[in-house]
Scaffold this active site. Structure first.
Site, short mmCIF file in Angstrom:
data_model
loop_
_atom_site.label_atom_id
_atom_site.label_comp_id
_atom_site.label_asym_id
_atom_site.label_seq_id
_atom_site.Cartn_x
_atom_site.Cartn_y
_atom_site.Cartn_z
N GLU A 29 0.86 -1.19 -0.05
CA GLU A 29 -0.11 -0.18 0.12
C GLU A 29 0.89 1.17 -0.02
O GLU A 29 0.50 2.26 -0.61
CB GLU A 29 -0.94 -0.03 1.36
N ASP A 52 3.31 -4.75 -5.33
CA ASP A 52 3.82 -6.26 -4.99
C ASP A 52 5.27 -5.99 -4.85
O ASP A 52 6.03 -6.51 -4.08
CB ASP A 52 3.34 -7.03 -6.07
#
Length: 689
Positions: free
Chosen positions: A527, A591
């Site tokens: 995030e 990611d």
């Protein structure tokens, strides 16, 4: 909210995983209780050690589980996320059972809203008896339309009911004036997605188009139309949608915040799409008095304006009636809900059977009165010390990310300072809101499910419209507390972690640091990285859509992200369908950043600095195995095809392997050598943040 990086559409929010609601965690999972004594946080029984880690780490870490675990009939995907969803829904069902075993909850209380909403959804006898009758007032209004002006008025009225409709509409902060809420318009109105579903020449797309036309006709027949008329009208509805689809943007184009920022003066906006009569439209949308609006997709509204007169009024009436019933079919009697599921569940996603009714109703309750349910949930299942532990983890990851930014060899000092300012300005929301949503005025009864859904939708619409003319409320959450997900919102420059995701395999108090940093640590890093991916990097520390890069640094960043784009373009699924590296770029960057930042933070822990093995695995190996088990999942062929067409997240195998193939510490942990399938030459490994 515009700006999530999730899984979630709308404001540009970006998420970590599944698009879902009502996916929460229980206290036993968070605290590590309730597990057998021989429980292993990294379970060798799930692994397939006949596979070389450097050939396919996803299979090495999860292969035996993948081989031996079928996808349940009521699922299109099954994996770590889904297991947690099921466990949490069982806990939410316990809440519902407890509420319905009691009487006398005060009207308007959380217990009354949640309990009666759930009870109404489970009252199948009343729902079957009612049939289509709850929709008759709306359908009668559609039948009464006699002019294009009436048509636009009804389209606007249905928006205020929260029924969606021909276009998307909402209220959210202005990306370039972030302190002001503004009306925003988006494309919509299609029964198929993405837009290419109306035009693609492949056999699967053609099959789905014909199935959709049949579904529209079948629904019209269920609504009482003669068979011949229903089939003719179904084709006309499809043709109208195809015209709108032709003027719509693709999922990749919808990822460009600059392309979507088209601000218009209300006094002059009729030049864009005159048949919408914008001043009257805004009044009918309860948004009068506005001086400007943002239209994300101008070409769509030009085409809509054209079709308002080019398409016969009777076709428009059929279109509105069909979509009203189709959108509400899941809440109606079995003949409507089954028809809806047969097309969208079975045909489009390959789901063999519907989820149990209690699960479907819980999702609706969570999506409708989620803060009421959330308050009950966190009192029962979310311990305060979990929030404190997450604070520590987030701060550790933030510190590690800051160090990476300072040490970048490709970014100038001027841009580094602005990147650090943005990182340090992150708002961190953990567990549940500090300020809960107030549901005063929302009427929920125990014996009218459809009306409850409509009432909740109208309440949510009015809640959004009430923001106009008021300061932006940055305390608001875009997910409910039980949700197993997380997101980044660039407009608020915030990272948000609902209580639901704070459980194993992401997080457990009793797990070693390798497991927690490989799980929730990577989620936190994911995030955070969204604030600096191809979308988030276009927003500054205060949340403005504003360039803060030097031209040279911007060019270097684009080149580095293109390496990731091209890497994922070379992955394929199911019937040789390629992953879309442009559509998934933001999530793939997150990611890669997530696992990288989490690993750096892990190496500062006591375990990260040792070489002590647990169950035969080194600390670094456990970190990467934890990462891999988070992405453990399998999908139906239909579902995974739909995913690569529309979802900004890559399939799980590539989310696991793709970042690791760029990460040198992974190579060292598992002795990955040239010749292994995941091996990439050092100069071809993506290195961004």
């Amino acid at each position: 909210m515009k700006g999530f990086s999730l899984i979630l559409a709308g404001m540009a929010v970006t998420t970590i995983g599944l698009t879902s609601c009502g996916n929460g965690a229980g206290s036993s999972a968070v605290a590590g209780g309730g597990k057998p004594k021989d429980f292993k946080f990294i379970n060798p029984a799930n692994m397939d050690t006949t596979v070389k880690p450097g050939d396919n780490f996803f299979e090495y870490a999860n292969g035996t589980w993948l081989k031996n675990t079928p996808i349940p009939g009521d699922q299109t995907r099954w994996g770590s996320f889904n297991v947690l969803i099921e466990e949490t829904q069982a806990k939410l069902d316990t809440i519902m059972t407890d509420l319905n075993s009691k009487t006398g909850a005060a009207k308007g209380s959380n217990e009354q809203l949640v309990g009666d909403f759930f009870k109404s959804g489970m009252d199948t006898a009343q729902i079957e008896k009612a049939g289509l009758s709850p929709m008759e007032p709306l359908l009668n209004k559609i039948k009464a339309i006699s002019s294009p002006q009436d048509l636009m008025k009804e389209i606007a009225r249905e928006q205020t009911m929260g029924l969606g409709g021909v276009f998307g509409f909402g209220v959210s902060p202005d990306d370039k004036n972030i302190t002001k809420e503004i009306c925003q318009f988006f494309q919509g109105g299609l029964g198929l997605s993405p837009k290419d579903a109306y035009f693609a020449k492949d056999a699967r797309s053609e099959k789905n188009r014909q199935a959709y036309i049949k579904y529209v006709g079948d629904m019209l027949v269920q609504m009482g139309e003669p068979e011949a008329d229903a089939r003719k009208n179904a084709q006309a509805i499809f043709n109208l949608e195809k015209s709108l689809a032709g003027a719509s943007l693709s999922p990749v184009e919808m990822r460009d915040p600059q392309k979507l920022y088209n601000k218009y003066d209300v006094a002059g906006i009729n030049k864009l799409a005159p048949n919408l009569n914008w001043q009257e439209l805004l009044t009918n949308l309860k948004a009068k008095g506005q001086d400007s609006v943002i239209v994300a997709t101008p070409d769509f509204f030009k085409e809509l304006s054209k079709q308002l007169t080019a398409t016969p009024l009777d076709v428009w009436k059929q279109y509105l009636a069909f979509h009203a019933v189709s959108d509400m079919a899941s809440y109606l009697s079995k003949n409507f809900s089954d028809l809806h599921f047969d097309f969208y569940g079975k045909t489009i996603y390959g789901q063999k059977e519907q989820k149990p009714r209690w699960q479907r109703v819980i999702r609706v309750v969570d999506g409708s009165v989620g803060d009421a349910l959330g308050q009950i949930y966190v009192k029962r299942y979310f311990p305060a010390d979990a929030k404190k532990r997450m604070d520590d983890l987030v701060n550790n990851l933030q510190s590690a990310f800051g160090e990476r930014i300072k040490n970048l060899d490709w970014m100038s000092e001027a841009t580094k300072q602005k990147a650090l300012a943005k990182l340090n300005a992150f708002t961190k929301k953990i567990g549940y809101p500090d300020k809960w949503k107030n549901y005063d005025g929302l009427a929920i009864v125990s014996n009218n499910y459809v009306q409850n859904v409509i009432n909740a939708s109208e309440f949510a619409y009015d809640f959004e419209l009430n923001k106009l003319g008021k300061p932006v409320d940055k305390t608001e959450w875009g997910m409910t507390p039980p949700t197993i997900n997380a997101y980044y919102n660039p407009g608020f420059n915030e990272i948000v972690f609902p209580a639901g995701i704070l459980q194993f395999p992401f997080f457990d108090f009793n797990a070693d640091d390798a497991v927690n940093y490989g799980g929730i640590g990577a989620v936190i890093g994911h995030e955070m990285t969204h604030g600096f991916d191809d979308q988030g990097s276009q927003y500054d520390a205060q949340g403005y859509l504003k360039n803060w890069w030097t031209p040279e640094d911007s060019a270097k960043f684009a080149a580095k992200t293109n390496v990731v784009r091209e890497q994922f373009n070379k992955y394929f699924v199911a019937d040789s369908t390629p992953v879309n590296g442009s559509l998934t770029l933001g999530e793939n960057l997150a990611d890669l950043g997530g696992v990288t930042i989490a690993y750096d933070a892990f190496k500062k822990t006591k375990e990260g600095q040792s070489d002590k093995k647990i169950d035969g695995f080194t600390p670094d190996q456990r970190f990467f195995l934890s990462w891999a088990q988070v992405w453990r999942a399998k999908s139906t062929p239909e579902s995974i095809i739909k995913q690569v067409q529309t979802d900004p997240h890559s399939p799980e195998q590539f989310r696991c392997n793709g970042p690791l193939s760029n990460f040198t510490p992974f190579y060292k942990a598992f002795n990955v050598q040239e010749g292994d399938k995941m091996w990439r030459p050092e100069n071809e490994r993506a290195k961004v943040w």
